[in-house]
Write an enzyme that holds these catalytic residues in place. Sequence first.
Site, PDB file in Angstrom:
ATOM      1  N   ALA A   7      11.854  -4.520   7.251  1.00  8.27           N
ATOM      2  CA  ALA A   7      10.557  -4.086   7.778  1.00  8.27           C
ATOM      3  C   ALA A   7       9.395  -4.696   7.010  1.00  8.27           C
ATOM      4  O   ALA A   7       8.240  -4.540   7.420  1.00  8.27           O
ATOM      5  CB  ALA A   7      10.453  -2.561   7.728  1.00  8.27           C
ATOM      6  N   TYR A  16       9.245  -8.119   6.020  1.00  6.55           N
ATOM      7  CA  TYR A  16       9.103  -9.565   6.121  1.00  6.55           C
ATOM      8  C   TYR A  16       7.629  -9.903   6.350  1.00  6.55           C
ATOM      9  O   TYR A  16       7.024  -9.482   7.327  1.00  6.55           O
ATOM     10  CB  TYR A  16       9.914 -10.119   7.291  1.00  6.55           C
ATOM     11  CG  TYR A  16      11.406 -10.002   7.178  1.00  6.55           C
ATOM     12  CD1 TYR A  16      12.051 -10.137   5.950  1.00  6.55           C
ATOM     13  CD2 TYR A  16      12.190  -9.784   8.310  1.00  6.55           C
ATOM     14  CE1 TYR A  16      13.436 -10.040   5.860  1.00  6.55           C
ATOM     15  CE2 TYR A  16      13.570  -9.695   8.229  1.00  6.55           C
ATOM     16  CZ  TYR A  16      14.182  -9.822   7.004  1.00  6.55           C
ATOM     17  OH  TYR A  16      15.556  -9.727   6.922  1.00  6.55           O
ATOM     18  N   GLY A  61      -4.357   6.315  -4.379  1.00  5.68           N
ATOM     19  CA  GLY A  61      -4.140   5.060  -5.084  1.00  5.68           C
ATOM     20  C   GLY A  61      -2.747   4.494  -4.851  1.00  5.68           C
ATOM     21  O   GLY A  61      -1.898   5.106  -4.193  1.00  5.68           O
ATOM     22  N   GLU A  76     -12.153  15.076  -2.358  1.00  9.01           N
ATOM     23  CA  GLU A  76     -12.383  14.127  -3.450  1.00  9.01           C
ATOM     24  C   GLU A  76     -12.562  14.896  -4.758  1.00  9.01           C
ATOM     25  O   GLU A  76     -13.401  15.810  -4.836  1.00  9.01           O
ATOM     26  CB  GLU A  76     -13.617  13.279  -3.161  1.00  9.01           C
ATOM     27  CG  GLU A  76     -14.171  12.495  -4.334  1.00  9.01           C
ATOM     28  CD  GLU A  76     -13.157  11.543  -4.974  1.00  9.01           C
ATOM     29  OE1 GLU A  76     -13.174  11.420  -6.213  1.00  9.01           O
ATOM     30  OE2 GLU A  76     -12.344  10.949  -4.241  1.00  9.01           O
ATOM     31  N   GLY A 122     -11.115   7.537  -1.793  1.00  7.40           N
ATOM     32  CA  GLY A 122     -11.297   6.109  -2.021  1.00  7.40           C
ATOM     33  C   GLY A 122     -11.419   5.327  -0.727  1.00  7.40           C
ATOM     34  O   GLY A 122     -11.582   5.882   0.361  1.00  7.40           O
ATOM     35  N   HIS A 167     -29.785 -17.610  17.211  1.00 14.35           N
ATOM     36  CA  HIS A 167     -30.377 -16.333  17.610  1.00 14.35           C
ATOM     37  C   HIS A 167     -29.845 -15.937  18.985  1.00 14.35           C
ATOM     38  O   HIS A 167     -29.657 -16.807  19.845  1.00 14.35           O
ATOM     39  CB  HIS A 167     -31.907 -16.486  17.675  1.00 14.35           C
ATOM     40  CG  HIS A 167     -32.611 -15.272  18.215  1.00 14.35           C
ATOM     41  ND1 HIS A 167     -32.883 -14.165  17.445  1.00 14.35           N
ATOM     42  CD2 HIS A 167     -33.081 -14.998  19.466  1.00 14.35           C
ATOM     43  CE1 HIS A 167     -33.509 -13.267  18.189  1.00 14.35           C
ATOM     44  NE2 HIS A 167     -33.635 -13.748  19.421  1.00 14.35           N
ATOM     45  N   GLU A 203     -11.338   4.570   5.316  1.00 12.40           N
ATOM     46  CA  GLU A 203     -10.964   3.827   6.523  1.00 12.40           C
ATOM     47  C   GLU A 203     -10.223   4.731   7.503  1.00 12.40           C
ATOM     48  O   GLU A 203     -10.519   4.740   8.704  1.00 12.40           O
ATOM     49  CB  GLU A 203     -10.106   2.615   6.157  1.00 12.40           C
ATOM     50  CG  GLU A 203     -10.893   1.476   5.545  1.00 12.40           C
ATOM     51  CD  GLU A 203     -10.082   0.192   5.433  1.00 12.40           C
ATOM     52  OE1 GLU A 203      -8.907   0.177   5.860  1.00 12.40           O
ATOM     53  OE2 GLU A 203     -10.625  -0.808   4.923  1.00 12.40           O
ATOM     54  N   GLY A 216      -7.994  12.541  -1.533  1.00 14.78           N
ATOM     55  CA  GLY A 216      -8.497  11.307  -2.122  1.00 14.78           C
ATOM     56  C   GLY A 216      -9.664  10.788  -1.312  1.00 14.78           C
ATOM     57  O   GLY A 216      -9.652  10.829  -0.075  1.00 14.78           O
TER      58      GLY A 216
END
Length: 441
Positions: free
Chosen positions: A37, A39, A253, A190, A169, A427, A174, A167
Amino acid sequence: MKKYDLVVIGFGKGGKTIAKFAAGQGKSVAVIEKSKAMYGGTCINVGCVPSKVLVHDSIEGVQFDDGLKRKQQVVDALNNKNYHNLSDDSAIEVLDYTARFKSNEEVELYDEAGEVVEIITGDNIIINTGATPVIPAIEGVKTSQHLYDSTGIMNLKEQPKRLVIIGGGYISLEFASTFANYGTEVTVLEHGKAIMPREDKKVAAEVVRILEDKGVKFILEADTTEIADQDGFTVVKTTQGSFKADAVLLAVGREPNTDLGLEHTDIELGDRGEIKTDEYLRTTVDSIYALGDVKGGMQFTYISLDDFRIVKDQLFGEGKRSTENRGAVPYSVFIDPPLSRVGLTAEEAIDEGYDILENTLPVNQIPRHKINNDPRGLFTAVVDKKTGYILGASLLGKESEELINQIKLAMDYNISYEVLRDNIYTHPTMSESFNDLFKMA
């Protein structure tokens, strides 16, 4: 015992690239990868590529289930392509085993039953085994049925209504942004006093505001004490209260993968468990190199690729390239809109003794924002007043992940900020924002 010119442990970006290059130079190469899984490495299988597919589709309004399906299609295609890129090369053997050192020169290959099937050696050995998520010692972590790391959260069977992220971070943010876009109720726990404490304070505050506008809740100075499953959900207990969740993401982390029998070698580890290397990526054994996340430092696939360039220069070139001369390193955090950064913030520059010029440009003052229909964000830039060289920039806004690379080039080649300020740009584009961003007072 079979001998190769080059043995690569791990199928990551740097390792696979040096393997292919060495094979092209007529060298015999073995690439050892314990998981089919993986590669191609972390990025394409469990890191940046699948997560960014989900980021993209969440912004485009794609349904969660459809986003997961497309993510898997992309991963499968890249995994297969990477495997055949090496395995179809007659000079490369891909060995599906677990590798452990027997000595500085010998590598034992273990099958799934834990039996040694072969011992190999190489003139040079590359360690490219990456890193894995840290699993903190919190009560209930080992027994909860609703707990996920950054890999598992991208393989959910269904979209959670409530997601708690332990966490605060960059990986956490994301996923917080992505799941909020999909409509999940997100809470970020956090333990520190601030989100993104190393970023420009104005930009970090804008990140928090944008994510809060999506419905993300931030709980600061929160230490998680227990994760307790209930009937169909989980309760995350913290020093700041308890929070119910259908899914919990651990994002505190990543740590280097060094379970390689290093005790049988003269390879030394650093304070954070990383493999020690010099500026040429040699370990404390001259014939063994370490590339990518396993050596510590910035965990980006493009750093692993540049690591390849350094080792390639050591093994096949003049030996001049090093970690000391690779220039400024930019990065992007793929929240919505993305945050991209290179170099110093104004505060950091002042602390280092620079007399600076600084400018801030809200994205809603960039003409392109009307076409993008996205006024969110803030651009900042910092310049050395004495030389005119750019010291850093933080770009929070649409297409920042592309723009930051232009600033990196200017920094690497000591191009004055005035060049970017006075340049002609097409532009309407986001890059023409440099005409205004670099109008320093």
